[in-house]
Scaffold this motif. Sequence first.
Motif, mmCIF file in Angstrom:
data_model
loop_
_atom_site.group_PDB
_atom_site.id
_atom_site.type_symbol
_atom_site.label_atom_id
_atom_site.label_comp_id
_atom_site.label_asym_id
_atom_site.label_seq_id
_atom_site.Cartn_x
_atom_site.Cartn_y
_atom_site.Cartn_z
ATOM 1 N N ASN A 156 54.896 56.430 55.388
ATOM 2 C CA ASN A 156 54.660 55.173 56.089
ATOM 3 C C ASN A 156 54.251 55.442 57.533
ATOM 4 O O ASN A 156 54.699 56.418 58.135
ATOM 5 N N HIS A 157 53.435 54.568 58.087
ATOM 6 C CA HIS A 157 52.994 54.759 59.475
ATOM 7 C C HIS A 157 54.141 54.615 60.472
ATOM 8 O O HIS A 157 54.010 55.003 61.631
ATOM 9 N N ARG A 158 55.277 54.111 60.035
ATOM 10 C CA ARG A 158 56.458 53.999 60.907
ATOM 11 C C ARG A 158 57.417 55.184 60.719
ATOM 12 O O ARG A 158 58.557 55.135 61.162
ATOM 13 N N ALA A 159 56.969 56.225 60.066
ATOM 14 C CA ALA A 159 57.841 57.347 59.697
ATOM 15 C C ALA A 159 58.578 57.950 60.887
ATOM 16 O O ALA A 159 59.739 58.328 60.755
ATOM 17 N N ASP A 160 57.933 58.022 62.037
ATOM 18 C CA ASP A 160 58.597 58.628 63.200
ATOM 19 C C ASP A 160 59.891 57.911 63.561
ATOM 20 O O ASP A 160 60.854 58.542 63.993
ATOM 21 N N ALA A 161 59.916 56.611 63.382
ATOM 22 C CA ALA A 161 61.128 55.839 63.687
ATOM 23 C C ALA A 161 62.009 55.656 62.454
ATOM 24 O O ALA A 161 63.235 55.659 62.557
ATOM 25 N N TRP A 162 61.378 55.498 61.287
ATOM 26 C CA TRP A 162 62.141 55.156 60.091
ATOM 27 C C TRP A 162 62.850 56.330 59.449
ATOM 28 O O TRP A 162 63.941 56.148 58.889
ATOM 29 N N VAL A 163 62.305 57.528 59.500
ATOM 30 C CA VAL A 163 62.988 58.674 58.884
ATOM 31 C C VAL A 163 64.345 58.910 59.553
ATOM 32 O O VAL A 163 65.375 58.992 58.855
ATOM 33 N N PRO A 164 64.410 58.977 60.893
ATOM 34 C CA PRO A 164 65.733 59.151 61.505
ATOM 35 C C PRO A 164 66.681 57.975 61.220
ATOM 36 O O PRO A 164 67.884 58.170 61.042
ATOM 37 N N ALA A 165 66.130 56.758 61.154
ATOM 38 C CA ALA A 165 66.973 55.588 60.874
ATOM 39 C C ALA A 165 67.539 55.660 59.456
ATOM 40 O O ALA A 165 68.722 55.384 59.244
ATOM 41 N N PHE A 166 66.700 56.038 58.489
ATOM 42 C CA PHE A 166 67.181 56.183 57.109
ATOM 43 C C PHE A 166 68.243 57.275 57.042
ATOM 44 O O PHE A 166 69.290 57.086 56.408
ATOM 45 N N GLU A 167 67.983 58.401 57.672
ATOM 46 C CA GLU A 167 68.942 59.509 57.637
ATOM 47 C C GLU A 167 70.265 59.116 58.285
ATOM 48 O O GLU A 167 71.330 59.489 57.796
ATOM 49 N N ARG A 168 70.206 58.337 59.347
ATOM 50 C CA ARG A 168 71.436 57.842 59.985
ATOM 51 C C ARG A 168 72.187 56.910 59.036
ATOM 52 O O ARG A 168 73.395 57.052 58.839
ATOM 53 N N ASP A 169 71.457 55.956 58.425
ATOM 54 C CA ASP A 169 72.091 55.020 57.488
ATOM 55 C C ASP A 169 72.686 55.764 56.293
ATOM 56 O O ASP A 169 73.782 55.457 55.842
ATOM 57 N N TRP A 170 71.943 56.749 55.780
ATOM 58 C CA TRP A 170 72.402 57.520 54.625
ATOM 59 C C TRP A 170 73.653 58.322 54.982
ATOM 60 O O TRP A 170 74.611 58.373 54.207
ATOM 61 N N GLY A 171 73.650 58.942 56.155
ATOM 62 C CA GLY A 171 74.816 59.713 56.597
ATOM 63 C C GLY A 171 76.056 58.841 56.724
ATOM 64 O O GLY A 171 77.152 59.231 56.299
ATOM 65 N N LYS A 172 75.884 57.652 57.297
ATOM 66 C CA LYS A 172 77.012 56.719 57.428
ATOM 67 C C LYS A 172 77.496 56.290 56.046
ATOM 68 O O LYS A 172 78.709 56.216 55.800
ATOM 69 N N ALA A 173 76.566 56.011 55.140
ATOM 70 C CA ALA A 173 76.947 55.610 53.783
ATOM 71 C C ALA A 173 77.687 56.733 53.060
ATOM 72 O O ALA A 173 78.629 56.470 52.303
ATOM 73 N N LEU A 174 77.269 57.985 53.281
ATOM 74 C CA LEU A 174 77.989 59.116 52.683
ATOM 75 C C LEU A 174 79.430 59.173 53.173
ATOM 76 O O LEU A 174 80.365 59.377 52.388
ATOM 77 N N GLU A 175 79.612 58.995 54.482
ATOM 78 C CA GLU A 175 80.966 58.986 55.042
ATOM 79 C C GLU A 175 81.798 57.854 54.445
ATOM 80 O O GLU A 175 82.950 58.055 54.063
ATOM 81 N N ASP A 176 81.205 56.661 54.374
ATOM 82 C CA ASP A 176 81.915 55.514 53.807
ATOM 83 C C ASP A 176 82.254 55.745 52.335
ATOM 84 O O ASP A 176 83.337 55.377 51.879
ATOM 85 N N SER A 177 81.338 56.360 51.595
ATOM 86 C CA SER A 177 81.579 56.636 50.179
ATOM 87 C C SER A 177 82.708 57.636 49.993
ATOM 88 O O SER A 177 83.535 57.488 49.095
ATOM 89 N N ARG A 178 82.723 58.644 50.832
ATOM 90 C CA ARG A 178 83.802 59.641 50.743
ATOM 91 C C ARG A 178 85.154 59.000 51.034
ATOM 92 O O ARG A 178 86.153 59.316 50.384
ATOM 93 N N ALA A 179 85.175 58.096 52.007
ATOM 94 C CA ALA A 179 86.432 57.456 52.386
ATOM 95 C C ALA A 179 86.897 56.442 51.343
ATOM 96 O O ALA A 179 88.098 56.274 51.127
ATOM 97 N N SER A 180 85.948 55.786 50.688
ATOM 98 C CA SER A 180 86.308 54.708 49.759
ATOM 99 C C SER A 180 86.258 55.124 48.287
ATOM 100 O O SER A 180 86.664 54.349 47.421
ATOM 101 N N TYR A 181 85.743 56.327 48.014
ATOM 102 C CA TYR A 181 85.557 56.786 46.630
ATOM 103 C C TYR A 181 84.677 55.810 45.841
ATOM 104 O O TYR A 181 84.898 55.560 44.669
ATOM 105 N N SER A 182 83.684 55.247 46.536
ATOM 106 C CA SER A 182 82.780 54.282 45.915
ATOM 107 C C SER A 182 81.337 54.654 46.251
ATOM 108 O O SER A 182 81.044 55.082 47.375
ATOM 109 N N LEU A 183 80.449 54.461 45.311
ATOM 110 C CA LEU A 183 79.026 54.713 45.550
ATOM 111 C C LEU A 183 78.310 53.491 46.119
ATOM 112 O O LEU A 183 77.132 53.566 46.462
ATOM 113 N N THR A 184 79.016 52.383 46.227
ATOM 114 C CA THR A 184 78.405 51.142 46.690
ATOM 115 C C THR A 184 77.690 51.284 48.035
ATOM 116 O O THR A 184 76.559 50.799 48.170
#
Length: 101
Positions: free
Chosen positions: A30-58
């Motif tokens: 995507n033409h917004r990749a410079d901004a969106w790749v770090p944003a996705f990686e940040r969101d994904w990292g936070k979701a991984l932490e939340d999943s580990r804490a909650s034992y949920s894939l949601t």
Amino acid sequence: MSSQPEYAPTPPPAPSPGAAAQLLARIRTNHRADAWVPAFERDWGKALEDSRASYSLTPLHEVVRTWQIRLDTAPAVDAFIDSGMDDSSFVALEDVLGPRP
């Protein structure tokens, strides 16, 4: 007699196991990749932490769904912006969709 509904709402189907990797590949093109790749990686990292804490894939599923919608609607947003239409009297998305749970 219970005040609860007699049926449980059906949750959306879980994304495929490779959905996040496929999504990241789409984001990188995507033409917004410079901004969106770090944003996705940040969101994904936070979701991984939340999943580990909650034992949920949601949380991971929510990130995939949110970014899929973002990518799917990006062409319409680009077309609107390119059209030069006046959006100075906008309505906040939160007002339309309501508060997030």
